[in-house]
Every structure is written in structure tokens, then in C-alpha cells.
Design a protein around this motif. Sequence first.
Motif, PDB file in Angstrom:
ATOM      1  N   THR A  43       0.833  -1.213  -0.023  1.00  0.00           N
ATOM      2  CA  THR A  43       0.002  -0.084   0.086  1.00  0.00           C
ATOM      3  C   THR A  43       0.860   1.361   0.029  1.00  0.00           C
ATOM      4  N   VAL A  44       1.840   1.204   0.922  1.00  0.00           N
ATOM      5  CA  VAL A  44       2.803   2.329   0.973  1.00  0.00           C
ATOM      6  C   VAL A  44       3.592   2.569  -0.374  1.00  0.00           C
ATOM      7  N   TYR A  45       3.775   1.451  -1.033  1.00  0.00           N
ATOM      8  CA  TYR A  45       4.558   1.386  -2.367  1.00  0.00           C
ATOM      9  C   TYR A  45       3.457   1.944  -3.546  1.00  0.00           C
ATOM     10  N   SER A  46       2.271   1.476  -3.333  1.00  0.00           N
ATOM     11  CA  SER A  46       1.446   2.127  -4.234  1.00  0.00           C
ATOM     12  C   SER A  46       1.109   3.609  -4.240  1.00  0.00           C
ATOM     13  N   ILE A  47       1.043   3.955  -2.936  1.00  0.00           N
ATOM     14  CA  ILE A  47       0.924   5.390  -2.951  1.00  0.00           C
ATOM     15  C   ILE A  47       1.907   6.331  -3.199  1.00  0.00           C
ATOM     16  N   TYR A  48       3.224   5.797  -3.146  1.00  0.00           N
ATOM     17  CA  TYR A  48       4.243   6.344  -3.686  1.00  0.00           C
ATOM     18  C   TYR A  48       4.229   6.460  -5.175  1.00  0.00           C
ATOM     19  N   LEU A  49       4.013   5.387  -5.813  1.00  0.00           N
ATOM     20  CA  LEU A  49       3.757   5.224  -7.232  1.00  0.00           C
ATOM     21  C   LEU A  49       2.549   6.068  -7.860  1.00  0.00           C
ATOM     22  N   ASN A  50       1.766   6.381  -7.026  1.00  0.00           N
ATOM     23  CA  ASN A  50       0.553   7.055  -7.403  1.00  0.00           C
ATOM     24  C   ASN A  50       0.985   8.986  -7.412  1.00  0.00           C
ATOM     25  N   PHE A  51       1.915   9.022  -6.320  1.00  0.00           N
ATOM     26  CA  PHE A  51       2.344  10.566  -6.386  1.00  0.00           C
ATOM     27  C   PHE A  51       3.470  10.597  -7.526  1.00  0.00           C
ATOM     28  N   LYS A  52       4.105   9.492  -7.817  1.00  0.00           N
ATOM     29  CA  LYS A  52       5.157   9.601  -8.921  1.00  0.00           C
ATOM     30  C   LYS A  52       4.398  10.000 -10.294  1.00  0.00           C
ATOM     31  N   LEU A  53       3.310   9.160 -10.257  1.00  0.00           N
ATOM     32  CA  LEU A  53       2.561   9.009 -11.583  1.00  0.00           C
ATOM     33  C   LEU A  53       1.875  10.244 -11.591  1.00  0.00           C
ATOM     34  N   THR A  54       1.421  10.896 -10.693  1.00  0.00           N
ATOM     35  CA  THR A  54       0.598  12.244 -10.533  1.00  0.00           C
ATOM     36  C   THR A  54       1.574  13.189 -11.283  1.00  0.00           C
ATOM     37  N   TYR A  55       2.693  13.224 -11.302  1.00  0.00           N
ATOM     38  CA  TYR A  55       3.692  14.176 -11.717  1.00  0.00           C
ATOM     39  C   TYR A  55       4.093  13.983 -13.313  1.00  0.00           C
ATOM     40  N   ASN A  56       4.161  12.586 -13.525  1.00  0.00           N
ATOM     41  CA  ASN A  56       4.480  12.416 -14.956  1.00  0.00           C
ATOM     42  C   ASN A  56       3.350  11.654 -15.568  1.00  0.00           C
ATOM     43  N   VAL A  57       2.139  12.584 -15.651  1.00  0.00           N
ATOM     44  CA  VAL A  57       0.954  11.800 -16.117  1.00  0.00           C
ATOM     45  C   VAL A  57       1.152  11.444 -17.897  1.00  0.00           C
ATOM     46  N   SER A  58       1.246  10.400 -18.116  1.00  0.00           N
ATOM     47  CA  SER A  58       1.503  10.070 -19.824  1.00  0.00           C
ATOM     48  C   SER A  58       0.048   9.395 -20.064  1.00  0.00           C
ATOM     49  N   LYS A  61      -5.259   6.569 -17.501  1.00  0.00           N
ATOM     50  CA  LYS A  61      -5.806   5.545 -17.148  1.00  0.00           C
ATOM     51  C   LYS A  61      -4.848   4.636 -16.228  1.00  0.00           C
ATOM     52  N   LEU A  62      -3.650   4.882 -16.457  1.00  0.00           N
ATOM     53  CA  LEU A  62      -2.831   3.912 -15.514  1.00  0.00           C
ATOM     54  C   LEU A  62      -2.809   4.704 -14.070  1.00  0.00           C
ATOM     55  N   LEU A  63      -3.013   5.864 -13.807  1.00  0.00           N
ATOM     56  CA  LEU A  63      -3.064   6.546 -12.721  1.00  0.00           C
ATOM     57  C   LEU A  63      -4.234   5.864 -11.906  1.00  0.00           C
ATOM     58  N   ILE A  64      -5.430   6.027 -12.722  1.00  0.00           N
ATOM     59  CA  ILE A  64      -6.689   5.735 -12.125  1.00  0.00           C
ATOM     60  C   ILE A  64      -6.688   4.018 -11.612  1.00  0.00           C
ATOM     61  N   VAL A  69      -6.131   0.047  -7.250  1.00  0.00           N
ATOM     62  CA  VAL A  69      -5.363  -1.133  -6.526  1.00  0.00           C
ATOM     63  C   VAL A  69      -4.814  -0.690  -5.281  1.00  0.00           C
ATOM     64  N   THR A  70      -4.833   0.774  -5.058  1.00  0.00           N
ATOM     65  CA  THR A  70      -4.470   1.149  -3.808  1.00  0.00           C
ATOM     66  C   THR A  70      -5.735   0.923  -2.788  1.00  0.00           C
ATOM     67  N   ILE A  71      -6.819   1.389  -3.360  1.00  0.00           N
ATOM     68  CA  ILE A  71      -7.900   1.022  -2.599  1.00  0.00           C
ATOM     69  C   ILE A  71      -8.339  -0.311  -2.369  1.00  0.00           C
ATOM     70  N   ILE A  72      -8.031  -1.106  -3.402  1.00  0.00           N
ATOM     71  CA  ILE A  72      -8.280  -2.591  -2.987  1.00  0.00           C
ATOM     72  C   ILE A  72      -7.369  -3.068  -1.789  1.00  0.00           C
ATOM     73  N   LEU A  73      -5.988  -2.568  -1.968  1.00  0.00           N
ATOM     74  CA  LEU A  73      -5.065  -3.132  -0.771  1.00  0.00           C
ATOM     75  C   LEU A  73      -5.658  -2.698   0.503  1.00  0.00           C
ATOM     76  N   ILE A  74      -6.145  -1.379   0.514  1.00  0.00           N
ATOM     77  CA  ILE A  74      -6.600  -0.778   1.877  1.00  0.00           C
ATOM     78  C   ILE A  74      -7.893  -1.901   2.373  1.00  0.00           C
ATOM     79  N   GLU A  75      -8.707  -2.121   1.333  1.00  0.00           N
ATOM     80  CA  GLU A  75      -9.795  -2.833   1.969  1.00  0.00           C
ATOM     81  C   GLU A  75      -9.468  -4.341   2.524  1.00  0.00           C
ATOM     82  N   THR A  76      -8.447  -4.784   1.556  1.00  0.00           N
ATOM     83  CA  THR A  76      -8.111  -6.083   1.922  1.00  0.00           C
ATOM     84  C   THR A  76      -7.255  -6.010   3.274  1.00  0.00           C
TER      85      THR A  76
END
Length: 140
Positions: A43-58, A61-64, A69-76
Motif C-alpha cells: 500500500t505504501v509503495y502503491s501510494i508512492y507510485l501514485n504520487f510519482k505518476l501524478t507528476y508524470n501523467v502520460s 488510465k494508468l493512474l486511475i 489498486v491502492t483502494i483494493i489493498l486498503i480494503e484487504t
Amino acid sequence: MTRMEDEEKTAQYTHIHKLFRKALEISFDTVIMLFLFFILYLTVYSIYLNFKLTYNVSDPKLLIANILVTIILIETYRILIIYLRQHRVSITHILEVGIVALVQKLIVTLDFKELDALKLFAVGGLFFILGYLYIKIGGE
């Protein structure tokens, strides 16, 4: 054999089962706690990737998809915490994870031109079944 001797044998027999059940419960709780640490890391790694993808949005769809996936991990993680506390799992939480996972899969494969009619009907049916179960079971 007297009644007292019979009760002693029964008490010893159930005592062994109680000890065995307790040992299994402790070992299973240990495995669940290891899963919790692993999911927390993911989850922490996924949040890190979310922040990283936010600044480099190519590809948004990948960011969403990664946010889902982060929500799924938190629910699990929440499901496993509830299991450790109550030793029960609520089916509504599992259905929530299933619905979010299905939405995430659909967003990742957003090109519906590649999907044939049978797969689209299957996904629609799965959404209907999960939604129906969530409403039916969640209402109880």
C-alpha cells in the motif's frame, strides 16, 4: 468403568483438541499478521507510485488503475484487521473488493473494441451478481 472415569477421559480428550485448536489459531493469526505487513508495504509503495505518476501523467488510465489498486489493498487490509479482531469475515467487505477489482480491470482494459460480446455479457452479469449480493446481504 465408572461415570467419573468416563468424564476424565472425555475431559482429557477435549483438552487435547482445545490445545490443538489454540495452536492452529495462533499460527494462523501469525500468518495473517505477515500478510498484513506485506499488504501495508504494498500500500505504501502503491501510494508512492501514485504520487510519482501524478507528476508524470502520460496515461491517466494508468493512474486511475493504480489508485484503484491502492483502494483494493486498503480494503484487504481492513478485512484482515477485522478477521484478527473478530475471527470472522464480513461478506460485504469481500464484495466491495470484488466490485472495485472488476472496475479496475475494466479501466485497465478500456479498449472495448477488443472485447467480444460474450465477454461483455459476462462482465455485465458479474456486475449484476455482485451488486445484487451486495444489496441483498448488505441490507441484513
